[in-house]
Scaffold this motif. Structure first.
Motif, PDB file in Angstrom:
ATOM      1  N   ILE A   1       0.861  -1.178   0.000  1.00 47.05           N
ATOM      2  CA  ILE A   1       0.000   0.000   0.000  1.00 47.05           C
ATOM      3  C   ILE A   1       0.895   1.224   0.000  1.00 47.05           C
ATOM      4  O   ILE A   1       2.041   1.178   0.440  1.00 47.05           O
ATOM      5  N   PHE A   2       0.354   2.323  -0.497  1.00 47.27           N
ATOM      6  CA  PHE A   2       1.105   3.569  -0.595  1.00 47.27           C
ATOM      7  C   PHE A   2       1.019   4.312   0.731  1.00 47.27           C
ATOM      8  O   PHE A   2      -0.064   4.731   1.148  1.00 47.27           O
ATOM      9  N   VAL A   3       2.153   4.439   1.408  1.00 44.38           N
ATOM     10  CA  VAL A   3       2.235   5.183   2.671  1.00 44.38           C
ATOM     11  C   VAL A   3       3.435   6.109   2.558  1.00 44.38           C
ATOM     12  O   VAL A   3       4.523   5.698   2.147  1.00 44.38           O
ATOM     13  N   THR A   4       3.245   7.372   2.933  1.00 44.38           N
ATOM     14  CA  THR A   4       4.302   8.371   2.773  1.00 44.38           C
ATOM     15  C   THR A   4       4.284   9.371   3.927  1.00 44.38           C
ATOM     16  O   THR A   4       3.362   9.374   4.743  1.00 44.38           O
ATOM     17  N   ASP A   5       5.287  10.201   3.957  1.00 40.38           N
ATOM     18  CA  ASP A   5       5.381  11.319   4.912  1.00 40.38           C
ATOM     19  C   ASP A   5       5.262  10.874   6.372  1.00 40.38           C
ATOM     20  O   ASP A   5       4.554  11.486   7.174  1.00 40.38           O
ATOM     21  N   PHE A   6       5.974   9.817   6.732  1.00 39.90           N
ATOM     22  CA  PHE A   6       5.970   9.366   8.126  1.00 39.90           C
ATOM     23  C   PHE A   6       6.622  10.408   9.026  1.00 39.90           C
ATOM     24  O   PHE A   6       7.701  10.924   8.708  1.00 39.90           O
ATOM     25  N   VAL A   7       5.974  10.714  10.142  1.00 39.19           N
ATOM     26  CA  VAL A   7       6.562  11.505  11.211  1.00 39.19           C
ATOM     27  C   VAL A   7       6.467  10.649  12.474  1.00 39.19           C
ATOM     28  O   VAL A   7       5.373  10.325  12.924  1.00 39.19           O
ATOM     29  N   VAL A   8       7.617  10.257  12.993  1.00 34.26           N
ATOM     30  CA  VAL A   8       7.667   9.452  14.214  1.00 34.26           C
ATOM     31  C   VAL A   8       7.833  10.419  15.377  1.00 34.26           C
ATOM     32  O   VAL A   8       8.837  11.110  15.484  1.00 34.26           O
ATOM     33  N   ASN A   9       6.803  10.484  16.249  1.00 39.58           N
ATOM     34  CA  ASN A   9       6.899  11.418  17.374  1.00 39.58           C
ATOM     35  C   ASN A   9       6.898  10.727  18.734  1.00 39.58           C
ATOM     36  O   ASN A   9       6.919  11.381  19.760  1.00 39.58           O
ATOM     37  N   SER A  10       6.888   9.391  18.729  1.00 38.12           N
ATOM     38  CA  SER A  10       7.069   8.672  19.994  1.00 38.12           C
ATOM     39  C   SER A  10       7.712   7.319  19.729  1.00 38.12           C
ATOM     40  O   SER A  10       7.388   6.639  18.759  1.00 38.12           O
TER      41      SER A  10
END
Length: 108
Positions: free
Chosen positions: A47-56
């Motif tokens: 699946i298309f997943v983008t722009d991950f921001v890991v904040n924890s």
């Protein structure tokens, strides 16, 4: 806000150092650390997943390589990868940096 949860498998992703750097600089405008996970549906289609921001990041156990992650990203969960604009989701994930596998839960 929907309470429906969508579970998907992570089949590839970053190492531990990159995860911690991405979290460290998640909200720094001058330094962006891109993080990508390869995520598949139950039928093993990507699946298309983008722009991950890991904040924890939380250690899951005492192994030093298993983590509970949180943050947000954009994804197309119900359509072909390149059809339409991806939707924003919060996510929670379990991820093993040694095996580079895990699972992810998307919540809108």
């Amino acid at each position: 806000m929907s309470t429906e949860r969508n579970y998907y498998d992570i089949i590839a992703g970053p190492g531990k150092d990159l995860l911690f750097d991405a979290c460290k600089y998640a909200y720094t405008k001058d330094a962006k650390i891109p993080v990508d996970f390869a995520v598949v549906k139950a039928d093993q289609n990507l699946i298309f997943v983008t722009d991950f921001v890991v904040n924890s990041i939380q250690y899951e156990d005492g192994s030093g390589c298993k983590f509970n992650l949180g943050g947000y990203c954009k994804a197309n969960l119900d359509s072909e990868p390149l059809e339409g604009e991806p939707k924003g989701f919060n996510f929670k994930a379990f991820y093993d940096t040694k095996k580079r596998t895990g699972f992810i839960i998307f919540r809108d």
